[in-house]
Design an enzyme around this catalytic site. Structure first.
Site, PDB file in Angstrom:
ATOM      1  N   GLU A 178       0.813  -1.221   0.000  1.00 47.27           N
ATOM      2  CA  GLU A 178       0.000   0.000   0.000  1.00 47.27           C
ATOM      3  C   GLU A 178       0.848   1.273   0.000  1.00 47.27           C
ATOM      4  O   GLU A 178       1.239   1.764   1.058  1.00 47.27           O
ATOM      5  CB  GLU A 178      -0.935   0.026   1.224  1.00 47.27           C
ATOM      6  N   LYS A 220      -2.538  -1.986  -3.116  1.00 42.54           N
ATOM      7  CA  LYS A 220      -3.580  -1.140  -2.536  1.00 42.54           C
ATOM      8  C   LYS A 220      -3.181   0.318  -2.724  1.00 42.54           C
ATOM      9  O   LYS A 220      -2.488   0.899  -1.888  1.00 42.54           O
ATOM     10  CB  LYS A 220      -3.747  -1.472  -1.045  1.00 42.54           C
TER      11      LYS A 220
END
Ligand code: 13P
Length: 342
Positions: A178, A220
């Protein structure tokens, strides 16, 4: 490394019609969100709140996985089952946030560096024993005019993300990588595009250097979007198009899925943007999914408010939001689905 197992889990996490709930807020973050709606943050209220979310009937229809915080994976529901077991019983895969939060980037104090690599292998082993099958590590990139981000901040965070991912794959856990370019600021959507592309290219460069298997991980990212304080706010189709065009140029096709963070968008925007992407593009190499915290929890948290008599009303709101995002996974969401439920 058992690549087949990693690939199976990664694909399961991006099952069509489903997405991920991020319920891994640190103590500091959940305390801030609780206080905003008048809930005291204690070990017990955090447990009760998360139990309320996880026991929502039928939630496994729209959720493939839930990301937990270290405290939560050790907690039990009121019936004595571990909260991670409650999820498994709903057909939802438990995951765990493993970064140790951010510190100010040395010599560039307005930026952040995510820490947590020391001792990571040992912590992963413990989480595997607790039933976790995937993990998350969040890096944060700040935009400020043309000045920030610095090259060193992007590269240091990319390196840490890649090492984290390698440790996880070795332990049999699917890493969710992420790198979040923050929405904060008055920058244009074009500037967000430029910084997101640079961040993703650097991240995938580092993942390659550390031999991370792209088929056994998930990305992500943020959506490509106007800064929160920007004068011109890009519309839904523009956000969808700019986001997908940016991803096409920076994310290898071997990655099975991209699960967006909501990053300060309203709950409706987060659903509309994901829906538009899945509606406008039907030939993408990756599944486009969600891994939302705020955009799934805002309303249920406010309704619950720490009051046990509000559990079923809060669960109804949570179920509805998950269902709307489940529809956005195939581009079949529409505004009147909100009205029908109201
Ligand atoms: P938001 O959806 O609230 O951005 O949170 C997602 C997340 O897990 C951030 O790390």
């Amino acid at each position: 490394m058992d690549l087949q197992k990693l690939e199976t889990t990664a694909r399961e996490l991006v099952t069509p019609g489903q997405g991920i709930l991020a319920a891994d807020e640190s103590h500091g973050t959940i305390t801030k969100r609780f206080e905003a709606v008048g809930i005291e943050s204690t070990e017990e209220t955090r447990r009760d709140y998360r139990e309320m979310l996880f026991t929502t009937e039928g939630i496994g229809e729209f959720l493939s996985g839930v990301i937990l915080f270290d405290e939560t994976i050790r907690q039990e529901a009121s019936d004595g089952r571990l909260l991670s077991k409650v999820l498994e019983d709903q057909g939802v895969i438990p995951g765990i946030k493993v970064d140790m939060s951010t510190v100010a980037m040395p010599l560039s104090p307005e930026e952040k560096y995510t820490q947590g690599l020391d001792g990571l292998a040992g912590r992963l082993e413990e989480y595997v024993g607790m039933g976790a099958r995937f993990t998350k590590w969040r890096a944060v990139i700040t935009i400020k005019d043309e000045e920030l981000p610095t090259r060193q901040c992007i590269e240091a965070n990319a390196r840490a993300l890649a090492l984290y991912a390698a440790f996880c794959q070795e332990a049999g856990l699917v890493p969710i990588v992420e790198p979040e370019v923050l929405i904060d600021g008055d920058h244009s959507i074009e500037r967000c595009y430029e910084v997101t592309e640079a961040t993703l290219r650097s991240t995938f460069g580092a993942l390659y250097e550390h031999a991370v298997e792209l088929t056994g991980m998930l990305l992500k990212p943020n959506m490509v979007i106007s800064g929160k304080e920007a004068e011109r706010q890009a519309g839904v189709e523009e956000v969808a198009r700019m986001t997908v065009e940016c991803l096409k140029r920076s994310v290898p096709a071997a990655v099975p899925g991209i699960a967006f963070l909501s990053g300060g968008q309203s709950q409706l925007q987060a659903t509309q943007h994901l829906n538009a992407m899945n509606q406008m593009y039907d030939d993408l190499p990756w599944q486009l999914s969600f891994s939302y915290a705020r955009a799934l929890q805002e309303q249920p948290m406010e309704i619950w408010g720490g009051d046990s008599s509000k559990v079923s009303e809060a669960q109804k709101a949570f179920y509805h939001r998950a269902k709307m995002n489940g529809a956005a996974r195939s581009g079949s969401y529409s505004d009147d689905m909100e009205e029908q439920a109201a």
